[in-house]
Design a protein around this motif. Structure first.
Motif, PDB file in Angstrom:
ATOM      1  N   GLY A 148       2.125   1.960  -3.250  1.00 36.98           N
ATOM      2  CA  GLY A 148       1.041   2.527  -4.049  1.00 36.98           C
ATOM      3  C   GLY A 148       0.936   4.031  -3.871  1.00 36.98           C
ATOM      4  O   GLY A 148       0.754   4.779  -4.846  1.00 36.98           O
ATOM      5  N   TYR A 149       1.058   4.497  -2.621  1.00 38.82           N
ATOM      6  CA  TYR A 149       1.043   5.948  -2.388  1.00 38.82           C
ATOM      7  C   TYR A 149       2.155   6.620  -3.206  1.00 38.82           C
ATOM      8  O   TYR A 149       1.946   7.637  -3.881  1.00 38.82           O
ATOM      9  CB  TYR A 149       1.324   6.284  -0.919  1.00 38.82           C
ATOM     10  CG  TYR A 149       0.447   5.669   0.133  1.00 38.82           C
ATOM     11  CD1 TYR A 149      -0.912   5.455  -0.071  1.00 38.82           C
ATOM     12  CD2 TYR A 149       0.986   5.332   1.381  1.00 38.82           C
ATOM     13  CE1 TYR A 149      -1.703   4.914   0.936  1.00 38.82           C
ATOM     14  CE2 TYR A 149       0.205   4.804   2.389  1.00 38.82           C
ATOM     15  CZ  TYR A 149      -1.127   4.587   2.164  1.00 38.82           C
ATOM     16  OH  TYR A 149      -1.893   4.060   3.163  1.00 38.82           O
ATOM     17  N   HIS A 183      -4.697   1.219  -2.061  1.00 37.67           N
ATOM     18  CA  HIS A 183      -3.714   1.829  -2.958  1.00 37.67           C
ATOM     19  C   HIS A 183      -2.705   0.840  -3.525  1.00 37.67           C
ATOM     20  O   HIS A 183      -1.982   1.185  -4.465  1.00 37.67           O
ATOM     21  CB  HIS A 183      -3.028   3.016  -2.266  1.00 37.67           C
ATOM     22  CG  HIS A 183      -3.892   4.243  -2.323  1.00 37.67           C
ATOM     23  ND1 HIS A 183      -4.955   4.426  -1.467  1.00 37.67           N
ATOM     24  CD2 HIS A 183      -3.898   5.306  -3.176  1.00 37.67           C
ATOM     25  CE1 HIS A 183      -5.566   5.565  -1.778  1.00 37.67           C
ATOM     26  NE2 HIS A 183      -4.951   6.105  -2.806  1.00 37.67           N
ATOM     27  N   GLU A 184      -2.674  -0.359  -3.021  1.00 40.41           N
ATOM     28  CA  GLU A 184      -1.919  -1.397  -3.724  1.00 40.41           C
ATOM     29  C   GLU A 184      -2.635  -1.747  -5.032  1.00 40.41           C
ATOM     30  O   GLU A 184      -2.002  -1.887  -6.088  1.00 40.41           O
ATOM     31  CB  GLU A 184      -1.783  -2.655  -2.856  1.00 40.41           C
ATOM     32  CG  GLU A 184      -1.018  -3.763  -3.579  1.00 40.41           C
ATOM     33  CD  GLU A 184      -0.979  -5.080  -2.817  1.00 40.41           C
ATOM     34  OE1 GLU A 184      -1.323  -5.093  -1.611  1.00 40.41           O
ATOM     35  OE2 GLU A 184      -0.614  -6.100  -3.440  1.00 40.41           O
ATOM     36  N   LEU A 204       1.574   6.770  -6.926  1.00 42.59           N
ATOM     37  CA  LEU A 204       0.520   7.734  -7.247  1.00 42.59           C
ATOM     38  C   LEU A 204       1.055   9.164  -7.182  1.00 42.59           C
ATOM     39  O   LEU A 204       0.829   9.963  -8.110  1.00 42.59           O
ATOM     40  CB  LEU A 204      -0.642   7.558  -6.267  1.00 42.59           C
ATOM     41  CG  LEU A 204      -1.780   8.574  -6.394  1.00 42.59           C
ATOM     42  CD1 LEU A 204      -2.558   8.353  -7.689  1.00 42.59           C
ATOM     43  CD2 LEU A 204      -2.719   8.503  -5.194  1.00 42.59           C
ATOM     44  N   THR A 256      -7.818  10.395  -3.814  1.00 43.34           N
ATOM     45  CA  THR A 256      -7.661   9.555  -5.008  1.00 43.34           C
ATOM     46  C   THR A 256      -8.976   9.412  -5.764  1.00 43.34           C
ATOM     47  O   THR A 256      -8.993   9.430  -7.007  1.00 43.34           O
ATOM     48  CB  THR A 256      -7.119   8.168  -4.593  1.00 43.34           C
ATOM     49  OG1 THR A 256      -5.880   8.342  -3.905  1.00 43.34           O
ATOM     50  CG2 THR A 256      -6.906   7.280  -5.799  1.00 43.34           C
ATOM     51  N   VAL A 292      -4.672   0.255  -6.623  1.00 38.91           N
ATOM     52  CA  VAL A 292      -4.530   1.432  -7.493  1.00 38.91           C
ATOM     53  C   VAL A 292      -3.193   1.365  -8.227  1.00 38.91           C
ATOM     54  O   VAL A 292      -3.118   1.595  -9.444  1.00 38.91           O
ATOM     55  CB  VAL A 292      -4.623   2.733  -6.666  1.00 38.91           C
ATOM     56  CG1 VAL A 292      -4.245   3.945  -7.519  1.00 38.91           C
ATOM     57  CG2 VAL A 292      -6.028   2.908  -6.086  1.00 38.91           C
ATOM     58  N   THR A 328       0.844  -1.197   0.000  1.00 37.33           N
ATOM     59  CA  THR A 328       0.000   0.000   0.000  1.00 37.33           C
ATOM     60  C   THR A 328       0.878   1.246   0.000  1.00 37.33           C
ATOM     61  O   THR A 328       0.605   2.211  -0.721  1.00 37.33           O
ATOM     62  CB  THR A 328      -0.898   0.001   1.262  1.00 37.33           C
ATOM     63  OG1 THR A 328      -1.674  -1.191   1.266  1.00 37.33           O
ATOM     64  CG2 THR A 328      -1.826   1.206   1.280  1.00 37.33           C
ATOM     65  N   GLU A 331      -3.983   5.446   4.561  1.00 37.82           N
ATOM     66  CA  GLU A 331      -5.034   4.486   4.903  1.00 37.82           C
ATOM     67  C   GLU A 331      -4.833   4.044   6.348  1.00 37.82           C
ATOM     68  O   GLU A 331      -3.983   3.211   6.636  1.00 37.82           O
ATOM     69  CB  GLU A 331      -4.991   3.287   3.968  1.00 37.82           C
ATOM     70  CG  GLU A 331      -5.321   3.609   2.520  1.00 37.82           C
ATOM     71  CD  GLU A 331      -5.365   2.358   1.654  1.00 37.82           C
ATOM     72  OE1 GLU A 331      -5.449   1.240   2.192  1.00 37.82           O
ATOM     73  OE2 GLU A 331      -5.303   2.501   0.420  1.00 37.82           O
ATOM     74  N   VAL A 364      -8.213   8.340   0.437  1.00 35.54           N
ATOM     75  CA  VAL A 364      -9.205   7.767  -0.474  1.00 35.54           C
ATOM     76  C   VAL A 364     -10.112   8.860  -1.038  1.00 35.54           C
ATOM     77  O   VAL A 364     -10.602   8.742  -2.173  1.00 35.54           O
ATOM     78  CB  VAL A 364     -10.051   6.642   0.178  1.00 35.54           C
ATOM     79  CG1 VAL A 364      -9.201   5.448   0.549  1.00 35.54           C
ATOM     80  CG2 VAL A 364     -10.867   7.136   1.327  1.00 35.54           C
ATOM     81  N   ILE A 401     -13.299   3.847  -5.924  1.00 38.57           N
ATOM     82  CA  ILE A 401     -11.941   3.533  -6.392  1.00 38.57           C
ATOM     83  C   ILE A 401     -11.864   2.081  -6.848  1.00 38.57           C
ATOM     84  O   ILE A 401     -11.347   1.771  -7.932  1.00 38.57           O
ATOM     85  CB  ILE A 401     -10.909   3.804  -5.275  1.00 38.57           C
ATOM     86  CG1 ILE A 401     -10.860   5.297  -4.928  1.00 38.57           C
ATOM     87  CG2 ILE A 401      -9.522   3.313  -5.688  1.00 38.57           C
ATOM     88  CD1 ILE A 401     -10.004   5.614  -3.706  1.00 38.57           C
TER      89      ILE A 401
END
Length: 542
Positions: free
Chosen positions: A269-270, A505-506, A273, A374, A508, A266, A325, A371, A416
């Motif tokens: 992922g951040y 976000h993983e 992004l 995003t 994403v 995760t 998160e 969230v 999402i």
């Protein structure tokens, strides 16, 4: 660690109450059902009282000489300070609407885990010492004297409540039993009866800025390790910054995402992004924790730990704070921040530099949940997404208790997920959104010596996951809480093998098509993307 019974044994739950009255049924500190007492080295740094070596299973708890007066004085102080606490002591009519709503009661069958009876543990003392009728009629009015056995009962059951607040959703009088648990834990803390799993995290956060005790230089090294990981998968090298004055945004996430899988995915992922949208942000190696175990200790400790984020935002001169998160971090921010540390007038109302959206709901706190951020990016078409990269994942979503019930974040994660996954299925309606079941080990109860109760407390959530696992083939449980990501893997392995755990976000990051990326063959876990299995196998052979 105590041996945990096998699932088919643990599922044999007796919900029949004991024959003896609850006031005459003693607590049994059986291994696997209680947490260890706080060690002196974890309560001395934050000036908590009565540091000592002790074990809840011992007969002598080594309480301070004036423990009874300390507790009663503490109750009196809080009855005068918190009107809600006094209301919750007075207005319950014992209708029982909450009785079967607690995951610990469902999983254990112990009637003292019914929210109404758990609160009665304290109400009975309240009647004895603070209610006119209770003082007159004593046990006939449900009053009882505060004794060491009552303190042991409080400790056992107030640390078998995760303050998830599901019971409050069903209470016709709006009683928030979690607030009673919070007061109960505060009073226990005043005589040195804390659990070590919480006390250690609080002490670490006070000393180093995060629950795990990660030093600033190590925190930076760990983040930079993930820079290499991202480059290995995507060919893109992201460039995080640390303690950078003048950055537009301070980003703070739970330290659990830095430390352990699956939270680390995760975290990556951040970073992907933020790189993709060119966000002007910085990490802080001093305020390196979004979570706040002070919430599980006392209002004062919660305030002390929350303050560091805003102090760091002020020192760095950022405009606003973006949060990762997390679960209880957001409850602290949304329900307590303003009266504890706020308002944060030195910051600006959060405004997305990419879409121009102003997050009016964060006007006071100046802190926005990722969230929301995003979902707004997706809604404005700012991300290039390929949801088929997650086609090997059949996903369901767990509403984490605090974002769902304390913030009302219900639609954003689902929005999402529907944009980054092609296979998303909801669990039964009475187990999601405001009615979501707890993971079973929130509020600092995610400790190994407590494993049996964790499996019992997580049973209702696991049952709902099993339903969609059997019906739709769900193999991935998504959530937006670091504690969930730590608690769920062993819970799923125990009750629903074959279901893995992820942050939003993983997923994403898997779907995100980054500018300049190489041909991606794996996800962040180095598992082949759908359709890339043979190619990845050939590459491994080479």
């Amino acid at each position: 660690m105590a041996k945990v019974p096998k699932p088919d044994e643990l599922a044999q739950i007796e919900h029949r109450p004991p024959e003896s009255p609850w006031t005459e049924t003693p607590v049994e500190f059986r291994p696997g059902t209680y947490c260890y007492g706080a060690k002196p080295q974890n309560i001395e740094p934050v000036d908590m009282p009565n540091p000592r070596d002790w074990n809840p299973a011992d007969e002598d708890w080594k309480l301070p000489e004036n423990w009874k007066q300390t507790v009663l004085d503490g109750m009196k102080l809080r009855l005068n300070r918190f009107r809600s606490f006094k209301l919750f002591m007075d207005i319950c009519v014992r209708c029982g609407a909450c009785a079967d709503k607690c995951h610990y009661f469902i999983g254990s069958g112990d009637p003292k885990n019914m929210p109404v009876l758990r609160a009665e543990l304290m109400r009975s003392v309240y009647r004895n010492d603070f209610s006119t009728f209770g003082k007159m009629l004593k046990k006939y009015a449900g009053a009882r004297e505060l004794t060491e056995d009552v303190i042991k009962e409080w400790f056992y059951y107030y640390f078998q409540c995760t303050e998830c607040r599901r019971c409050s959703v069903f209470c016709p009088y709006g009683i928030d039993t979690a607030e009673i648990t919070i007061i109960g834990r505060e009073l226990l803390n005043e005589i040195g009866c804390q659990i070590d799993w919480i006390a250690g995290a609080v002490a670490n956060c006070y000393r180093t800025g995060n629950h795990l005790g990660i030093q600033p230089h190590a925190f930076r090294d760990m983040i930079e390790f993930f820079v290499d990981e991202i480059e290995e998968v995507t060919g893109v090298r992201v460039e995080p910054t640390f303690n950078r004055k003048g950055a537009e945004i301070l980003f703070i996430t739970p330290s659990g995402d830095v430390f352990a899988d699956p939270g680390t995915y995760t975290l990556m992922g951040y970073m992907m992004l933020f790189h993709e949208i060119g966000l002007d942000y910085t990490w802080s190696t001093y305020a390196s924790e979004g979570g706040n175990f002070g919430l599980f200790t006392s209002h004062e400790m919660m305030k002390r730990l929350n303050a560091k984020m805003y102090a760091e935002a002020k020192r760095l001169g950022v405009k606003w704070i973006l949060g990762g998160e997390c679960g209880h971090m957001w409850r602290v921010i949304n329900q307590y921040m303003d009266t504890m540390n706020g308002p944060a007038d030195f910051l600006e109302v959060p405004k997305s530099p990419i879409t121009g959206t102003v997050f009016e709901n964060a006007r006071s706190t100046k802190m926005t949940h990722i969230v929301e951020f995003t979902a707004d990016l997706i809604r404005h078409g700012k991300l290039n997404l390929d949801p088929s990269r997650n086609d090997n994942k059949i996903v369901t979503f767990h509403d984490s208790c605090n974002p769902a019930r304390a913030m009302g974040i219900l639609e954003e994660p689902r929005y999402i997920l529907r944009n980054v996954c092609n296979h998303f299925y909801e669990m039964p309606e009475n187990t999601i959104r405001e009615r979501t079941f707890c993971c079973g080990a929130g509020t600092g109860l995610n400790t190994d010596e407590y494993m049996e109760m964790r499996m019992r407390g997580g049973l209702p959530r696991a049952n709902a996951v099993k339903y969609v696992h059997d019906k739709f083939g769900v193999n991935m449980l998504a959530n937006i809480c670091a504690i969930d990501r730590a608690v769920f893997p062993p819970l799923m392995d125990y009750w629903v093998p074959g279901v893995d755990v992820t942050g939003i976000h993983e997923l994403v990051a898997n779907a995100l098509i980054m500018k300049g990326e190489k041909k991606r063959t794996t996800d962040l876990r180095y598992e082949p993307l759908p359709g890339m299995e043979e190619e990845e196998e050939e590459e491994e052979d080479v």
